[in-house]
Design a protein around this motif. Structure first.
Motif, PDB file in Angstrom:
ATOM      1  N   ALA A 143       0.869  -1.340  -0.077  1.00  0.00           N
ATOM      2  CA  ALA A 143      -0.029  -0.076  -0.028  1.00  0.00           C
ATOM      3  C   ALA A 143       0.972   1.248   0.302  1.00  0.00           C
ATOM      4  O   ALA A 143       0.464   2.303  -0.500  1.00  0.00           O
ATOM      5  CB  ALA A 143      -0.902  -0.027   1.372  1.00  0.00           C
ATOM      6  N   ARG A 144       2.205   1.301   0.436  1.00  0.00           N
ATOM      7  CA  ARG A 144       2.923   2.339   0.205  1.00  0.00           C
ATOM      8  C   ARG A 144       4.086   2.159  -0.728  1.00  0.00           C
ATOM      9  O   ARG A 144       4.243   3.340  -1.448  1.00  0.00           O
ATOM     10  CB  ARG A 144       4.019   2.335   1.696  1.00  0.00           C
ATOM     11  N   VAL A 145       4.122   1.171  -1.340  1.00  0.00           N
ATOM     12  CA  VAL A 145       5.131   0.839  -2.326  1.00  0.00           C
ATOM     13  C   VAL A 145       4.266   1.381  -3.718  1.00  0.00           C
ATOM     14  O   VAL A 145       4.866   2.037  -4.641  1.00  0.00           O
ATOM     15  CB  VAL A 145       5.796  -0.609  -2.443  1.00  0.00           C
ATOM     16  N   CYS A 146       3.219   0.941  -3.890  1.00  0.00           N
ATOM     17  CA  CYS A 146       2.511   1.064  -5.101  1.00  0.00           C
ATOM     18  C   CYS A 146       2.521   2.505  -5.463  1.00  0.00           C
ATOM     19  O   CYS A 146       2.586   2.901  -6.698  1.00  0.00           O
ATOM     20  CB  CYS A 146       1.210   0.355  -5.123  1.00  0.00           C
ATOM     21  N   PRO A 147       1.750   3.290  -4.597  1.00  0.00           N
ATOM     22  CA  PRO A 147       1.844   4.892  -4.772  1.00  0.00           C
ATOM     23  C   PRO A 147       3.172   5.505  -5.052  1.00  0.00           C
ATOM     24  O   PRO A 147       3.401   6.504  -5.763  1.00  0.00           O
ATOM     25  CB  PRO A 147       1.297   5.666  -3.524  1.00  0.00           C
ATOM     26  N   GLY A 151       3.793   7.184  -8.380  1.00  0.00           N
ATOM     27  CA  GLY A 151       3.805   8.672  -8.423  1.00  0.00           C
ATOM     28  C   GLY A 151       2.529   9.356  -7.774  1.00  0.00           C
ATOM     29  O   GLY A 151       2.438  10.440  -7.903  1.00  0.00           O
ATOM     30  N   HIS A 152       1.747   8.335  -7.283  1.00  0.00           N
ATOM     31  CA  HIS A 152       0.430   8.869  -6.818  1.00  0.00           C
ATOM     32  C   HIS A 152       0.334   8.669  -5.251  1.00  0.00           C
ATOM     33  O   HIS A 152      -0.416   7.975  -4.613  1.00  0.00           O
ATOM     34  CB  HIS A 152      -0.788   8.116  -7.308  1.00  0.00           C
ATOM     35  N   THR A 153       1.523   9.364  -4.543  1.00  0.00           N
ATOM     36  CA  THR A 153       1.554   9.231  -3.261  1.00  0.00           C
ATOM     37  C   THR A 153       1.466  10.500  -2.293  1.00  0.00           C
ATOM     38  O   THR A 153       1.617  11.544  -3.157  1.00  0.00           O
ATOM     39  CB  THR A 153       3.177   8.693  -2.890  1.00  0.00           C
ATOM     40  N   PRO A 154       0.802  10.625  -1.328  1.00  0.00           N
ATOM     41  CA  PRO A 154       0.411  11.523  -0.309  1.00  0.00           C
ATOM     42  C   PRO A 154       1.651  12.533  -0.093  1.00  0.00           C
ATOM     43  O   PRO A 154       2.115  12.394   1.215  1.00  0.00           O
ATOM     44  CB  PRO A 154      -0.379  11.070   0.628  1.00  0.00           C
ATOM     45  N   ALA A 202      12.728  -2.039  -1.274  1.00  0.00           N
ATOM     46  CA  ALA A 202      12.178  -2.691  -0.011  1.00  0.00           C
ATOM     47  C   ALA A 202      13.335  -2.075   1.069  1.00  0.00           C
ATOM     48  O   ALA A 202      12.506  -2.231   2.485  1.00  0.00           O
ATOM     49  CB  ALA A 202      12.776  -4.062  -0.361  1.00  0.00           C
ATOM     50  N   SER A 203      14.672  -1.870   1.288  1.00  0.00           N
ATOM     51  CA  SER A 203      15.310  -1.652   2.027  1.00  0.00           C
ATOM     52  C   SER A 203      14.743  -0.382   2.616  1.00  0.00           C
ATOM     53  O   SER A 203      14.815   0.189   3.991  1.00  0.00           O
ATOM     54  CB  SER A 203      16.786  -1.410   1.702  1.00  0.00           C
ATOM     55  N   PHE A 204      14.575   0.697   1.592  1.00  0.00           N
ATOM     56  CA  PHE A 204      14.279   1.946   2.006  1.00  0.00           C
ATOM     57  C   PHE A 204      12.666   1.881   2.862  1.00  0.00           C
ATOM     58  O   PHE A 204      12.799   2.674   3.874  1.00  0.00           O
ATOM     59  CB  PHE A 204      13.866   2.891   0.949  1.00  0.00           C
ATOM     60  N   MET A 205      11.688   1.105   2.480  1.00  0.00           N
ATOM     61  CA  MET A 205      10.580   0.970   2.990  1.00  0.00           C
ATOM     62  C   MET A 205      10.921   0.486   4.489  1.00  0.00           C
ATOM     63  O   MET A 205      10.183   0.861   5.364  1.00  0.00           O
ATOM     64  CB  MET A 205       9.619   0.062   2.448  1.00  0.00           C
ATOM     65  N   LYS A 206      11.839  -0.469   4.662  1.00  0.00           N
ATOM     66  CA  LYS A 206      12.075  -1.246   5.959  1.00  0.00           C
ATOM     67  C   LYS A 206      12.619  -0.104   6.969  1.00  0.00           C
ATOM     68  O   LYS A 206      12.205   0.117   8.298  1.00  0.00           O
ATOM     69  CB  LYS A 206      12.908  -2.294   5.704  1.00  0.00           C
ATOM     70  N   TYR A 207      13.578   0.809   6.491  1.00  0.00           N
ATOM     71  CA  TYR A 207      14.187   1.787   7.286  1.00  0.00           C
ATOM     72  C   TYR A 207      13.381   2.984   7.581  1.00  0.00           C
ATOM     73  O   TYR A 207      13.589   3.858   8.355  1.00  0.00           O
ATOM     74  CB  TYR A 207      15.482   2.134   7.014  1.00  0.00           C
ATOM     75  N   ASN A 208      12.230   3.307   6.708  1.00  0.00           N
ATOM     76  CA  ASN A 208      11.557   4.362   6.778  1.00  0.00           C
ATOM     77  C   ASN A 208       9.999   3.809   6.738  1.00  0.00           C
ATOM     78  O   ASN A 208       9.076   4.024   5.850  1.00  0.00           O
ATOM     79  CB  ASN A 208      11.553   5.358   5.740  1.00  0.00           C
ATOM     80  N   PRO A 209       9.667   3.363   7.829  1.00  0.00           N
ATOM     81  CA  PRO A 209       8.315   2.583   7.876  1.00  0.00           C
ATOM     82  C   PRO A 209       6.986   3.307   7.658  1.00  0.00           C
ATOM     83  O   PRO A 209       5.845   2.608   7.365  1.00  0.00           O
ATOM     84  CB  PRO A 209       8.099   1.777   9.142  1.00  0.00           C
ATOM     85  N   THR A 210       7.100   4.704   7.566  1.00  0.00           N
ATOM     86  CA  THR A 210       5.819   5.307   7.419  1.00  0.00           C
ATOM     87  C   THR A 210       5.759   6.379   6.012  1.00  0.00           C
ATOM     88  O   THR A 210       4.553   6.633   5.938  1.00  0.00           O
ATOM     89  CB  THR A 210       5.675   6.349   8.578  1.00  0.00           C
ATOM     90  N   VAL A 211       7.079   6.341   5.582  1.00  0.00           N
ATOM     91  CA  VAL A 211       7.043   7.433   4.512  1.00  0.00           C
ATOM     92  C   VAL A 211       6.263   6.605   3.297  1.00  0.00           C
ATOM     93  O   VAL A 211       6.081   5.415   3.017  1.00  0.00           O
ATOM     94  CB  VAL A 211       8.517   7.247   3.949  1.00  0.00           C
ATOM     95  N   PHE A 212       5.471   7.527   2.458  1.00  0.00           N
ATOM     96  CA  PHE A 212       4.702   7.276   1.333  1.00  0.00           C
ATOM     97  C   PHE A 212       3.428   6.762   1.771  1.00  0.00           C
ATOM     98  O   PHE A 212       2.799   6.123   0.978  1.00  0.00           O
ATOM     99  CB  PHE A 212       5.433   6.392   0.221  1.00  0.00           C
TER     100      PHE A 212
END
Ligand SMILES: [Zn+2]
Length: 222
Positions: A143-147, A151-154, A202-212
């Protein structure tokens, strides 16, 4: 009476429906049809004999049959249903790949990533494609990776682009909170280098669990 160590092959040999060896099966069926029409008492019984029994006459027949090569068609497999299916799949994939290069098809903000060999990441139908097979295991992560990828991310740049009454700047003080800024330049986020591969995302999402992700419910959503 037919003694065989593969009932599956025996069944396939007399199956006239579409399959990769259909041409051989039709030849068998044609020969058998003539033989069956001679006498109503004509019948065939298939008997399974395990090859582990090493029945000598069976082994001899097996050797004889596997030495026999029968060619169907001009080339070895040019008329099999498997070949036709494979050609159709390759044609669709080629068309999909060339269409995907067009930004008006994939989206002008689509995040370009690479395959491990350096070629651009392409859509595939296997395992849901490279994006889903990498992130599909977690609905919250996807749900965070797809936006982020589409490019459709808040984020600020999205609010700016679509004239949404939300802050355009970043929490770190940067004037515009773009995706590139968040992925690589933001002092409030942890990143090592600009992502080139799905694994980097994947690494970025892991270290930044709320971004995007949405940090609060959009107005009107409860
Ligand atoms: Zn920032």
């Amino acid at each position: 009476m037919v003694f065989t160590d593969s009932m599956g092959s025996a069944h396939r040999a007399v199956d006239p429906s579409m399959h990769s060896g259909q041409a051989f099966s039709l030849s068998v069926c044609r020969a058998l049809q003539e033989w069956f029409e001679v006498d109503d008492l004509c019948c065939i019984t298939f008997i399974y004999v395990s090859s582990a029994l090493w029945w000598d006459i069976h082994g001899e027949a097996h050797r004889y049959v596997t030495e026999l090569k029968v060619r169907v068609g001009r080339r070895k497999t040019d008329n099999s249903i498997d070949t036709l299916r494979s050609q159709a799949v390759h044609s669709v994939l080629d068309s999909w790949s060339s269409t995907f290069k067009d930004p008006t098809y994939r989206g002008s903000e689509f995040l370009e990533l690479q395959q491990p060999d350096g070629r651009p990441l392409q859509p595939l139908y296997l395992n849901g494609g490279p994006w889903l097979s990498c992130f599909g295991h977690s609905i919250t992560e996807f749900a965070r990776v797809c936006p982020c990828i589409t490019g459709h991310t808040p984020i600020g740049a999205y609010y700016h682009r679509f004239k949404i009454n939300e802050p355009h700047g970043c929490t770190c003080g940067a004037a515009l909170q773009s995706r590139q800024h968040l992925l690589f330049r933001c002092h409030d986020r942890y990143s090592v280098h600009y992502p080139r591969f799905l694994g980097d995302i994947a690494s970025f999402m892991k270290y930044n669990p709320t971004v995007f992700g949405f940090n609060r419910d959009p107005s009107g959503v409860r």
